[in-house]
Enzyme design. Structure first.
Site, mmCIF file in Angstrom:
data_model
loop_
_atom_site.group_PDB
_atom_site.id
_atom_site.type_symbol
_atom_site.label_atom_id
_atom_site.label_comp_id
_atom_site.label_asym_id
_atom_site.label_seq_id
_atom_site.Cartn_x
_atom_site.Cartn_y
_atom_site.Cartn_z
ATOM 1 N N ARG A 89 -16.823 19.542 50.964
ATOM 2 C CA ARG A 89 -15.739 20.255 51.659
ATOM 3 C C ARG A 89 -15.653 19.802 53.126
ATOM 4 N NH1 ARG A 89 -15.018 23.005 56.278
ATOM 5 N NH2 ARG A 89 -17.021 24.035 55.975
ATOM 6 N N ASP A 90 -16.651 20.139 53.929
ATOM 7 C CA ASP A 90 -16.572 19.837 55.364
ATOM 8 C C ASP A 90 -16.557 18.326 55.572
ATOM 9 O OD1 ASP A 90 -16.578 20.178 58.119
ATOM 10 O OD2 ASP A 90 -18.299 21.516 58.145
ATOM 11 N N HIS A 145 -24.849 26.506 60.992
ATOM 12 C CA HIS A 145 -24.012 25.376 60.551
ATOM 13 C C HIS A 145 -23.853 24.443 61.747
ATOM 14 C CE1 HIS A 145 -20.259 23.954 58.255
ATOM 15 N NE2 HIS A 145 -19.972 23.531 59.479
ATOM 16 N N HIS A 178 -23.073 20.814 63.490
ATOM 17 C CA HIS A 178 -22.584 19.437 63.491
ATOM 18 C C HIS A 178 -23.499 18.683 64.453
ATOM 19 C CE1 HIS A 178 -18.820 19.732 61.095
ATOM 20 N NE2 HIS A 178 -19.072 21.005 61.277
ATOM 21 N N CYS A 226 -14.207 18.546 61.690
ATOM 22 C CA CYS A 226 -13.040 19.402 61.465
ATOM 23 C C CYS A 226 -11.838 18.740 62.122
ATOM 24 C CB CYS A 226 -13.286 20.787 62.050
ATOM 25 S SG CYS A 226 -11.840 21.837 61.944
HETATM 26 P P1 HMG Z 1 0.261 27.856 58.186
HETATM 27 O O1 HMG Z 1 0.607 26.446 57.989
HETATM 28 O O2 HMG Z 1 -0.217 28.227 59.540
HETATM 29 O O3 HMG Z 1 1.512 28.723 57.843
HETATM 30 O O4 HMG Z 1 -0.834 28.271 57.139
HETATM 31 P P2 HMG Z 1 1.963 29.431 56.534
HETATM 32 O O5 HMG Z 1 1.028 30.537 56.219
HETATM 33 O O6 HMG Z 1 3.375 29.776 56.822
HETATM 34 O O7 HMG Z 1 1.901 28.323 55.369
HETATM 35 C C1 HMG Z 1 2.553 27.080 55.408
HETATM 36 C C2 HMG Z 1 2.631 26.472 54.036
HETATM 37 O O8 HMG Z 1 1.337 26.463 53.429
HETATM 38 C C3 HMG Z 1 3.535 27.264 53.099
HETATM 39 O O9 HMG Z 1 4.081 26.342 52.207
HETATM 40 C C4 HMG Z 1 2.548 28.145 52.372
HETATM 41 O O10 HMG Z 1 2.999 28.542 51.114
HETATM 42 C C5 HMG Z 1 1.371 27.210 52.223
HETATM 43 P P3 HMG Z 1 5.610 25.803 52.358
HETATM 44 O O11 HMG Z 1 6.459 27.021 52.283
HETATM 45 O O12 HMG Z 1 5.674 25.121 53.711
HETATM 46 O O13 HMG Z 1 5.757 24.819 51.224
HETATM 47 N N1 HMG Z 1 0.105 27.894 52.083
HETATM 48 C C6 HMG Z 1 -0.830 27.544 51.192
HETATM 49 N N2 HMG Z 1 -0.860 26.588 50.241
HETATM 50 C C7 HMG Z 1 -1.972 26.515 49.494
HETATM 51 N N3 HMG Z 1 -3.049 27.309 49.670
HETATM 52 C C8 HMG Z 1 -3.046 28.266 50.603
HETATM 53 C C9 HMG Z 1 -1.899 28.413 51.413
HETATM 54 N N4 HMG Z 1 -1.577 29.229 52.419
HETATM 55 C C10 HMG Z 1 -0.358 28.911 52.816
HETATM 56 N N5 HMG Z 1 -4.107 29.048 50.764
HETATM 57 C C11 HMG Z 1 -3.147 28.473 56.756
HETATM 58 C C12 HMG Z 1 -1.920 29.090 57.391
HETATM 59 C C13 HMG Z 1 -4.339 29.313 57.111
HETATM 60 C C14 HMG Z 1 -2.952 28.469 55.250
HETATM 61 C C15 HMG Z 1 -3.286 27.018 57.280
HETATM 62 O O14 HMG Z 1 -3.321 27.040 58.676
HETATM 63 C C16 HMG Z 1 -4.476 26.327 56.718
HETATM 64 O O15 HMG Z 1 -4.555 26.028 55.550
HETATM 65 N N6 HMG Z 1 -5.465 26.006 57.567
HETATM 66 C C17 HMG Z 1 -6.683 25.426 57.083
HETATM 67 C C18 HMG Z 1 -7.359 24.669 58.141
HETATM 68 C C19 HMG Z 1 -8.669 24.120 57.617
HETATM 69 O O16 HMG Z 1 -8.937 24.055 56.426
HETATM 70 N N7 HMG Z 1 -9.528 23.692 58.569
HETATM 71 C C20 HMG Z 1 -10.786 23.099 58.258
HETATM 72 C C21 HMG Z 1 -11.776 24.061 57.710
HETATM 73 S S1 HMG Z 1 -12.558 25.045 58.952
HETATM 74 C C22 HMG Z 1 -13.929 24.111 59.462
HETATM 75 O O17 HMG Z 1 -14.031 22.965 59.119
HETATM 76 C C23 HMG Z 1 -14.981 24.780 60.278
HETATM 77 C C24 HMG Z 1 -16.257 25.116 59.487
HETATM 78 O O18 HMG Z 1 -16.807 23.955 58.891
HETATM 79 C C25 HMG Z 1 -17.300 25.767 60.406
HETATM 80 C C26 HMG Z 1 -17.541 24.968 61.695
HETATM 81 O O19 HMG Z 1 -17.907 23.784 61.629
HETATM 82 O O20 HMG Z 1 -17.339 25.569 62.734
HETATM 83 C C27 HMG Z 1 -15.951 26.127 58.344
HETATM 84 MG MG MG Z 2 -18.054 22.523 59.902
#
Ligand code: HMG
Ligand code: MG
Length: 300
Positions: A14-15, A206, A208, A239
């Site tokens: 995933r990450d 966690h 990095h 990320c």
């Molecule tokens: P958004 O883009 O801000 O706005 O999504 P929205 O809610 O209006 O959604 C936009 C579009 O996404 C729409 O589709 C929704 O239906 C769809 P459209 O109408 O444009 O065709 N949608 C989805 N599709 C599939 N699955 C879903 C979903 N939700 C909405 N669940 C949202 C908000 C939170 C969904 C978006 O900002 C997002 O997916 N962000 C994810 C970011 C991410 O994954 N970042 C990396 C992981 S975090 C990380 O790495 C840190 C960690 O490792 C810890 C650390 O290191 O600190 C965990």
């Molecule tokens: Mg991370």
């Protein structure tokens, strides 16, 4: 006194893979996951049910989830940011979800398009609905030390967010050093503060490894009674919404360190290295883990 055993949560699929520039075939992801499970990892974060527009690399989450190798004792999890993500996770029969927010507002806004409070409000229902179906949930707090946009983060903020996640029903809170900037003194400060509200056995770390301090931070965490650490095979990761952040602490480097410290983790170093070598071939580049590079040179 250090713990006698430690749990590793493998986040490479995933990450790690969320951050790769080139598309990775679903079959290669599954082969990678299978090797990780065979190496003894018991908790594997397999994918994310996030917006495929935001994280195209994990757009095949449903296909990955459908074909996860069945292994006794292995729990697969996936990131879930909202109700739509939970719906997809339920459909995919993923037993464990991970909700994710941060201790700094700007990062939260850039990463998931909402404020910290909005994210917690949304997770309340998501986690309750998941638990009602017998699923379990972990919660991530990103930017627990330094935010790429706001700089130093106050430990009180981390404590508040971690305590809120626990109160809304997660069974574990993973504290993320998203840009890999922390040193042991930061870890001590944050853990001491968070542990006032969250039992230490429910805290995971966690790291990095951008600045090369991740293992030193693990040692600090162990000394503070923390027994769960996240890592990624080969040191994959980062990320896309945290500019400059490099990969996670490498699982190989963590396993070597724990083995050498006499701390049991149940993971075979050479088998992890084999998983990393296979994914290196898919990616067409070397991964940064020191143990991986050492093992490869001795094999050669
Ligand atoms: P958004 O883009 O801000 O706005 O999504 P929205 O809610 O209006 O959604 C936009 C579009 O996404 C729409 O589709 C929704 O239906 C769809 P459209 O109408 O444009 O065709 N949608 C989805 N599709 C599939 N699955 C879903 C979903 N939700 C909405 N669940 C949202 C908000 C939170 C969904 C978006 O900002 C997002 O997916 N962000 C994810 C970011 C991410 O994954 N970042 C990396 C992981 S975090 C990380 O790495 C840190 C960690 O490792 C810890 C650390 O290191 O600190 C965990
Ligand atoms: Mg991370």
């Amino acid at each position: 006194m250090l713990p006698s055993r430690v749990t590793i949560v493998e986040v490479g699929p995933r990450d790690g893979l969320q951050n790769e520039a080139q598309p990775i075939p679903t079959g290669d992801k599954l082969a990678f996951i299978e090797r990780l499970a065979d190496a003894g990892l018991r908790f594997i974060e397999a994918t994310s049910f996030v917006s495929p527009k935001r994280i195209p690399q994990l757009a095949d989450a449903a296909e990955v989830a459908a074909k996860l190798p069945s292994r006794a004792g292995v729990t697969y999890s996936a990131l879930v940011p909202n109700a739509k993500g939970l719906e997809r996770a339920i459909e995919a029969k993923i037993p464990r979800i991970a909700v994710f927010t941060a201790a700094s507002e700007t990062f939260t806004q850039k990463n998931i398009g909402m404020s910290i409070e909005q994210s917690l409000d949304g997770f309340r229902e998501v986690v309750a609905a998941a638990r009602a179906r017998g699923m379990t949930a972990r919660g991530y707090v990103s930017t627990c030390f330094v935010c790429p946009y706001e700089g130093e983060v106050a430990p009180d903020r981390v404590r508040d967010v971690a305590a809120s996640l626990l109160a809304l029903g997660v069974d574990e809170v993973s504290l993320g050093d998203t840009i890999g900037a922390a040193a042991p003194r930061d870890v001590e400060r944050v853990i001491e503060r968070v542990a006032a509200s969250v039992p230490r056995e429910k805290i995971a770390l966690h790291f990095h490894d951008t600045y090369g301090t991740a293992l030193a931070n693990v040692h600090a965490g162990l000394q503070l009674g923390i027994g769960t650490f996240d890592s990624s095979a080969g040191g994959l990761g980062g990320c896309p919404y945290a500019p400059g952040a490099s990969g996670n602490l490498a699982t190989e480097d963590l396993v070597y360190f724990l083995d050498r410290m006499g701390i049991w983790c149940g993971v075979d170093l050479r088998q992890i290295a084999s998983a990393s070598v296979a994914i290196e071939k898919v990616l067409g580049r070397s991964l940064p883990s020191k143990q991986l590079q050492r093992i490869k040179s001795t094999r050669a």
